[in-house]
Structures are given as C-alpha cells and as structure tokens.
Design a protein around this motif. Structure first.
Motif, mmCIF file in Angstrom:
data_model
loop_
_atom_site.group_PDB
_atom_site.id
_atom_site.type_symbol
_atom_site.label_atom_id
_atom_site.label_comp_id
_atom_site.label_asym_id
_atom_site.label_seq_id
_atom_site.Cartn_x
_atom_site.Cartn_y
_atom_site.Cartn_z
ATOM 1 N N ASP A 239 0.840 -1.194 0.000
ATOM 2 C CA ASP A 239 0.000 0.000 0.000
ATOM 3 C C ASP A 239 0.880 1.250 0.000
ATOM 4 O O ASP A 239 0.541 2.267 -0.629
ATOM 5 N N ALA A 240 2.002 1.173 0.706
ATOM 6 C CA ALA A 240 2.936 2.307 0.724
ATOM 7 C C ALA A 240 3.457 2.584 -0.677
ATOM 8 O O ALA A 240 3.546 3.737 -1.112
ATOM 9 N N MET A 243 0.833 4.382 -2.677
ATOM 10 C CA MET A 243 0.704 5.790 -2.284
ATOM 11 C C MET A 243 1.887 6.615 -2.776
ATOM 12 O O MET A 243 1.732 7.748 -3.237
ATOM 13 N N MET A 244 3.086 6.054 -2.677
ATOM 14 C CA MET A 244 4.282 6.757 -3.117
ATOM 15 C C MET A 244 4.278 6.989 -4.622
ATOM 16 O O MET A 244 4.870 7.958 -5.113
ATOM 17 N N GLY A 245 3.601 6.120 -5.336
ATOM 18 C CA GLY A 245 3.481 6.300 -6.775
ATOM 19 C C GLY A 245 2.611 7.484 -7.141
ATOM 20 O O GLY A 245 2.724 8.054 -8.229
ATOM 21 N N GLY A 299 2.653 -3.962 -7.164
ATOM 22 C CA GLY A 299 3.398 -3.050 -6.303
ATOM 23 C C GLY A 299 3.989 -3.699 -5.065
ATOM 24 O O GLY A 299 4.651 -3.034 -4.274
ATOM 25 N N TYR A 300 3.768 -4.990 -4.878
ATOM 26 C CA TYR A 300 4.334 -5.684 -3.728
ATOM 27 C C TYR A 300 5.648 -6.375 -4.103
ATOM 28 O O TYR A 300 5.959 -6.538 -5.279
ATOM 29 N N ALA A 301 6.372 -6.813 -3.084
ATOM 30 C CA ALA A 301 7.665 -7.459 -3.316
ATOM 31 C C ALA A 301 7.464 -8.876 -3.837
ATOM 32 O O ALA A 301 6.649 -9.637 -3.309
#
Length: 356
Positions: A239-240, A243-245, A299-301
């Motif tokens: 989620d971070a 948001m950073m995107g 967007g996750y690892a």
C-alpha cells in the motif's frame, strides 16, 4: 416442383443451422468444462489481468477469477463447501489453519520446476515447513509511511510514534494483530504473544497513542496520505508503494527493531477439480518475466529472485521494500493463534479504539 425444391432447401437450411448450433454448444461446453477451466480465488486487484490473458492463450485453459477481501471470508466460503476453486491465495496464518482443517492438498514439487526461482530465504517458513502446502506469491512488511513536507526528522522506530510532536497526525490501521503487535514490539515482546497480562500491558501502551491518532482506518488511509491530509501512518509495504506512486513526498520505513513480515501464497484446495491447470498456472506465475510483470502491476515485493533482474533497480535496492539481512532477522510471521487468544487481541483493540 418449385415448392418441393423450396422445401428441400428450407429443410437443408434448418439442418445446417441445427448442426452449427450444436457445434457452438459443444464448443461452449468444452470451453467451460472442468478439464479446460481453471477457477482462481484471489484478493481483489491482485494480479495483472494481462497475465491471465497470456496464460489462457498459451495453455488453452479458460480462467474463472473470483475475489475476496479477507482471509476469513475466503476461509469461510471454502469451509462451507460447494465450491470448486482450483487455486486460492491465503496469507501465512491461514495456510496453517487450512492445513490443520485438511482443506488444502499437499503439493507435488516435481510438478513445480519453477519453484527453484523462489528466494530460499522465503521458503520453509514456520507457517508451512518445507512448503508442503503453499508457494509464495507476494510478501511484504508492516512499517511507517510519512510525508517529508509535513514531518521533520521522520520516525525510524515504532516508539517514536508516541512522541507528542505528532499530536493528531497519525493514521492507524484498523487491525488488531498489527497495532497490538507494534505495542508488543516496543515492550520487547513477540507479535505472537499469548500471555494475557502481557497483552493487557500492550493495550495500555497503545492507549497512550490515542492523542496522536487522527483516525483508525482501512483503505481510506491511501486518500489521506496521497492528498497530504495526514503526516504519517502505519501501513503495509504494498500500500505504501501505491501511495508513493501518487505522491512523491511520501516515504516508507521498516523499523529495524522488528515488525511483521507477511506472505500471501498459492494453495490448491482439497475440492479442486483441475489440479493439472492449477500446477500449470503456478509454474506460469513463477516464470521470472511473468513474476516481474506482476510485481510491477501490483506493487508488492516478489519472492522470485530471478524476476529481480527485470525490475527497476531503484525498487530492488530500496531497503524499505526489500529489507537488508539485519532487518530481516527481526521480522516475524504472524502465527495462527488459538481462538481464545485471538478474541483477547480483538477485545483489547476494540477497547483501545473506544478510548477518548
């Protein structure tokens, strides 16, 4: 004679039409037959749709894709029976729960040659020793997101969230395990603590965070942070990244003293009708280029170490999303706690939320 000819032509047309209809019906039945259909049960917006299309074209399988919004909802539906999901994507503690309840099948690793692409550090975890039942899909952490325009000397450790300078500026997750876990870490305890007195002390510590709390939320946190309406929050790494995107002033940090590391995983339910297609899909998603494409989209690892060479080096080298060994040593997986202990977590967290 003309009438007879017309009748023959009409009859042939009817027969031809029926033949075509039967052929289309047969094709339709084949396309939706269990042997040609793969039914996937996954979290919402948790896969690149282009990959499903690619899989269908490569294999000839048709994919039925259904979504859930919590491990509990997914587990309840599978427990109730009457479903024919071939693949599901539970989180770590739910894998344990499903295995204990005999709801998932042991995996045949010989049918998963691409399993070798997974980072060995992310295999053989406590929730599923030797990956008997599960294959890592995505993984991530719990951490702090902050806005560099609104926060000077940003927090690097959980205890800093209690500093008076953050009065009414923090967005907290509406999650008992996560927020109680943070309080436990600050007091030197495991996020899997079961001792009632220790949990009560953690809730009391959490109560002192209420003056700094702007809201206890779920997905709404994204809007607050993206629009510069909150200075910082407790959130998940994926989620971070999202948001950073949207907002370049946002940054994410995983406190080095410890946090939660979570895993979402492929499993094959006991009631699966098409295990052949399930293994084919897992292998497909473990191909490095496909795993990289999916990580870019979600967007996750990714747990796929071979996929990293296809990803932006800035992402791979970002310790917030791919923590270094020192931080990894202090990350804990949530265990499947006894029902009574889970209720204690929930009750204490509810008490915190009612604090004024």
């Amino acid at each position: 004679m003309k009438k007879l000819l017309s009748a023959v032509i009409f009859l042939l047309a009817v027969i031809g039409g029926l033949t075509l209809w039967n052929r289309q019906l047969t094709t339709s039945r084949q396309a939706s037959s269990p042997t040609k259909t793969l039914v996937i049960y996954n979290w919402g917006d948790y896969i690149d749709p282009a990959l499903i299309t690619k899989f269908e074209k490569q294999t000839g399988y048709h994919v039925d894709y259904e979504t859930f919004d919590s491990n509990e909802a997914m587990l309840t539906k599978i427990q109730q029976g009457g479903t024919r999901y071939d693949l599901a994507v539970p989180s770590e503690y739910t894998v344990t729960r499903m295995a204990k309840a005999h709801l998932i099948r042991p995996l045949d690793h010989q049918q998963l040659p691409n399993l070798q692409n997974i980072d060995p550090r992310l295999l053989n975890q406590s929730f599923d020793p030797h990956n008997k039942y599960s294959v890592p899909y995505f993984w991530g952490t719990l951490g702090i997101i902050y806005n560099d325009r609104l926060v000077k000397n940003p927090p690097q450790h959980w205890n800093q969230l209690w500093e008076p300078r953050f009065h009414k500026q923090e967005m907290l997750l509406d999650s008992a395990r996560d927020m109680m876990g943070i309080a436990l870490i600050t007091q030197g305890h495991s996020v899997n603590t079961t001792d009632t007195a220790t949990l009560v002390a953690a809730e009391q510590k959490l109560t002192h965070l209420m003056p700094n709390t702007r809201a206890v939320v779920g997905d709404e946190m994204k809007l607050y942070l993206e629009r510069n309406e909150a200075a910082l929050g407790v959130t998940y790494s994926g989620d971070a990244a999202e948001m950073m995107g949207v907002n370049s002033h946002l940054h994410y940090v995983v406190p080095s003293e410890g946090s939660n590391i979570w895993y979402d995983n492929f499993v094959i339910p006991k009631t699966a009708k098409n295990t052949k297609a399930a293994y084919a899909f897992i292998n497909f998603m473990l191909e490095p280029k496909n795993a990289a494409q999916n990580a870019d989209y979600v967007g996750y690892a990714t747990p796929n170490r071979q996929a990293k060479k296809y990803l932006d080096p800035e992402i791979i080298n970002n310790k917030a999303f791919y923590p270094d060994e020192r931080t990894m040593e202090h990350l804990e997986v949530y265990k499947d706690l006894p029902r009574k202990v889970n209720q204690t977590y929930n009750d204490l967290f509810l008490k915190f939320k009612m604090t004024k």
